[in-house]
Design an enzyme around this catalytic site. Structure first.
Site, PDB file in Angstrom:
ATOM      1  N   HIS A 184      -4.480   9.454  -2.238  1.00  0.00           N
ATOM      2  CA  HIS A 184      -4.917   7.672  -0.982  1.00  0.00           C
ATOM      3  C   HIS A 184      -5.822   9.020   0.089  1.00  0.00           C
ATOM      4  O   HIS A 184      -6.274   8.328   1.393  1.00  0.00           O
ATOM      5  CB  HIS A 184      -3.871   7.304  -0.262  1.00  0.00           C
ATOM      6  CG  HIS A 184      -3.890   6.053  -1.093  1.00  0.00           C
ATOM      7  ND1 HIS A 184      -2.088   5.974  -1.213  1.00  0.00           N
ATOM      8  CD2 HIS A 184      -4.208   5.236  -2.096  1.00  0.00           C
ATOM      9  CE1 HIS A 184      -2.574   4.971  -1.996  1.00  0.00           C
ATOM     10  NE2 HIS A 184      -3.588   4.847  -2.730  1.00  0.00           N
ATOM     11  N   GLU A 214     -12.581   3.984   3.984  1.00  0.00           N
ATOM     12  CA  GLU A 214     -12.589   4.823   2.755  1.00  0.00           C
ATOM     13  C   GLU A 214     -14.203   5.073   2.477  1.00  0.00           C
ATOM     14  O   GLU A 214     -14.532   6.320   2.804  1.00  0.00           O
ATOM     15  CB  GLU A 214     -12.133   5.624   0.888  1.00  0.00           C
ATOM     16  CG  GLU A 214     -10.966   5.383   1.716  1.00  0.00           C
ATOM     17  CD  GLU A 214      -9.729   4.560   0.098  1.00  0.00           C
ATOM     18  OE1 GLU A 214      -9.849   3.026   0.237  1.00  0.00           O
ATOM     19  OE2 GLU A 214      -8.898   5.220  -0.181  1.00  0.00           O
ATOM     20  N   HIS A 246      -0.363   3.903   3.929  1.00  0.00           N
ATOM     21  CA  HIS A 246      -1.830   3.570   3.632  1.00  0.00           C
ATOM     22  C   HIS A 246      -0.233   2.692   2.651  1.00  0.00           C
ATOM     23  O   HIS A 246       0.365   2.517   1.330  1.00  0.00           O
ATOM     24  CB  HIS A 246      -1.883   4.461   2.385  1.00  0.00           C
ATOM     25  CG  HIS A 246      -2.878   3.374   1.642  1.00  0.00           C
ATOM     26  ND1 HIS A 246      -4.479   3.565   1.952  1.00  0.00           N
ATOM     27  CD2 HIS A 246      -2.992   2.480   0.508  1.00  0.00           C
ATOM     28  CE1 HIS A 246      -5.466   2.585   0.973  1.00  0.00           C
ATOM     29  NE2 HIS A 246      -4.601   2.442   0.035  1.00  0.00           N
ATOM     30  N   GLY A 266      -3.853  -3.340   2.040  1.00  0.00           N
ATOM     31  CA  GLY A 266      -2.891  -4.650   2.358  1.00  0.00           C
ATOM     32  C   GLY A 266      -1.978  -5.290   2.821  1.00  0.00           C
ATOM     33  O   GLY A 266      -2.406  -6.119   3.938  1.00  0.00           O
ATOM     34  N   GLY A 310      -0.906   0.136  -3.979  1.00  0.00           N
ATOM     35  CA  GLY A 310       0.097   1.075  -4.055  1.00  0.00           C
ATOM     36  C   GLY A 310      -0.336   2.386  -3.003  1.00  0.00           C
ATOM     37  O   GLY A 310      -0.361   1.170  -1.864  1.00  0.00           O
TER      38      GLY A 310
END
Ligand code: AMP
Length: 406
Positions: free
Chosen positions: A179, A383, A207, A330, A211
């Site tokens: 990430h 990203e 993050h 999320g 994941g």
């Protein structure tokens, strides 16, 4: 400069066409279920979004179809491929070879292929995407942006595992992180929001999605992160266990008669929030169940928040302080309840969440109390923007260097 951003997942290919100078997204979409007979492409902006059922046996076919869609139909997005000035690829694993984004040449492709051993599905898919772009747009420069590059600044005390040194050397066993593009993006945006130079800040970036990973960024440099040799390490996630006692693995293999594939599947796909709750990997569903009194859903929720809270503490000690904690993805962006639980009881450490601001929805926002020593910031990650930006800078500099030589 129009940059086509390509993010090749194991069975998907996301794309975005970005006009970098204005930051405008011209179009975006996803090729889903690549390699299966249910593949389709969803693309377009807002009300123009379309779904087309197409046969996409591999990522080469996916790129070919995307380029076709961009230039054809009633309302083509661009009149010809000549309007694509550069392509930026997200590459999952850059190993020890890459500590920053690079212009793609044959040597870079060979190294990405070599590293496929560490991220087989993703790196191979990315090479297919690169090859396809090379064949349809041979004169367009391409850039590789690596998920792992940001973590190459970590010191050995943070990235080494206490295993026999020779084996670590032989197999390249170390913490690579993941990430990275997301952590780098939210760190830059946080510095911007705080109106402080990034290289004067101590940040913890989180993050938290399906994941999950966290990074300690000291004066702009990643000094520790939670994901490791693979993205299985660290925090508890949607379906991944994160760090567990390694002795549990041979124990389960022996007692449940599992082979390596089966135990990998158990740790990657049947654990985490899903494994504990027994309901779902989606925190929304699990939150609802917990609110209705389901004890295992409540336990999963508490375990998740505990693993983030514990890591905040350990990263504060690693950096001897923290100026801001930044949340994205999320769960980080959307779960008010999870943020409440993560920051509960940290007032004595100077970390104070403002519950009123915590209710705010929307774009980038500071949700810590005015008297908090540490800022708590929510930033939706982007990203693709970071990949487009890196591509723009590298291609612009390459062209300038070529012009100066003439
Ligand atoms: P991501 O991997 O960043 O797409 O994050 C996906 C996860 O975010 C989902 O599986 C959900 O668990 C979580 N999520 C998204 N929206 C919410 C919400 N409103 N409340 C709680 N969790 C959410």
């Amino acid at each position: 400069m129009n940059v086509l951003v390509i993010n090749s997942g194991s069975s998907s290919l996301k794309f975005q066409l970005v006009h970098v100078e204005t930051g405008g997204i011209i179009t975006k979409g996803i090729c889903d279920s690549v390699g299966s007979d249910t593949s389709f492409i969803k693309y377009g902006m807002y009300e123009d979004e379309q779904v087309v059922k197409v046969d996409l046996p591999d990522h080469v076919a996916a790129v070919q179809k995307v380029l076709e869609l961009l230039t054809s139909g009633d309302k083509p997005v661009i009149s010809s491929l000549g309007e694509i000035n550069a392509v930026g690829h997200r590459i999952v694993h850059g190993g020890n070879y890459f500590d920053k984004s690079v212009i793609i040449d044959e040597d870079v492709v060979a190294k990405i292929e070599e590293l496929a051993e560490l991220a087989p599905l993703h790196n191979r898919a990315a090479v297919q995407g690169i090859r396809a772009c090379q064949s349809y747009m041979p004169d367009v420069p391409q850039v590789a942006v690596f998920d792992t590059a940001f973590f190459q600044t970590m010191p050995p005390k943070a990235y080494m595992y206490p295993l026999p040194y020779e084996l670590c050397e032989k197999y390249g066993i170390r913490k690579y992180g993941a990430h990275g593009t997301s952590h780098r993006y939210i760190a830059h945006r946080a510095a911007n929001m705080l109106d402080e130079p990034l290289d004067e800040l101590k940040l913890i970036t989180c993050h938290l999605g399906n994941g999950c990973s966290m990074t300690a960024i000291d004066h702009g440099i990643a000094v520790d992160t939670t994901m490791g040799f693979t993205p299985l390490d660290g925090l508890m996630m949607g379906t991944r266990s994160g760090s567990i006692d390694p002795a549990i693995v041979p124990f389960l293999m022996e007692h449940e008669g599992l082979n390596t594939d089966e135990v990998n599947d158990l740790l990657n796909k049947q654990s985490g929030i899903l494994g504990i709750s027994g309901i779902s990997n989606d925190l929304r569903t699990v939150t609802e169940a917990a609110d209705k009194g389901d004890p295992r859903a409540a336990m999963a929720f508490e375990m998740y928040s505990h693993s983030v809270k514990k890591t905040i503490g350990s990263f504060i000690t690693v950096m001897a302080g923290v100026d801001a904690i930044v949340l994205t993805a999320g769960v980080g962006e959307n779960s008010r309840k999870m943020r409440s639980m993560i920051f509960a009881g940290l007032q004595q450490m100077g970390i104070r969440l403002d519950e009123r601001k915590n209710k705010l929805r929307g774009f980038e926002r500071i949700i810590s109390a005015d008297n908090s020593d540490v800022a708590i910031i929510v930033i939706p990650t982007d990203e693709e923007f970071m990949i487009a930006r890196d591509t723009f800078v590298l291609v612009r500099d390459m062209k300038r260097a070529a012009e100066n030589q003439e």
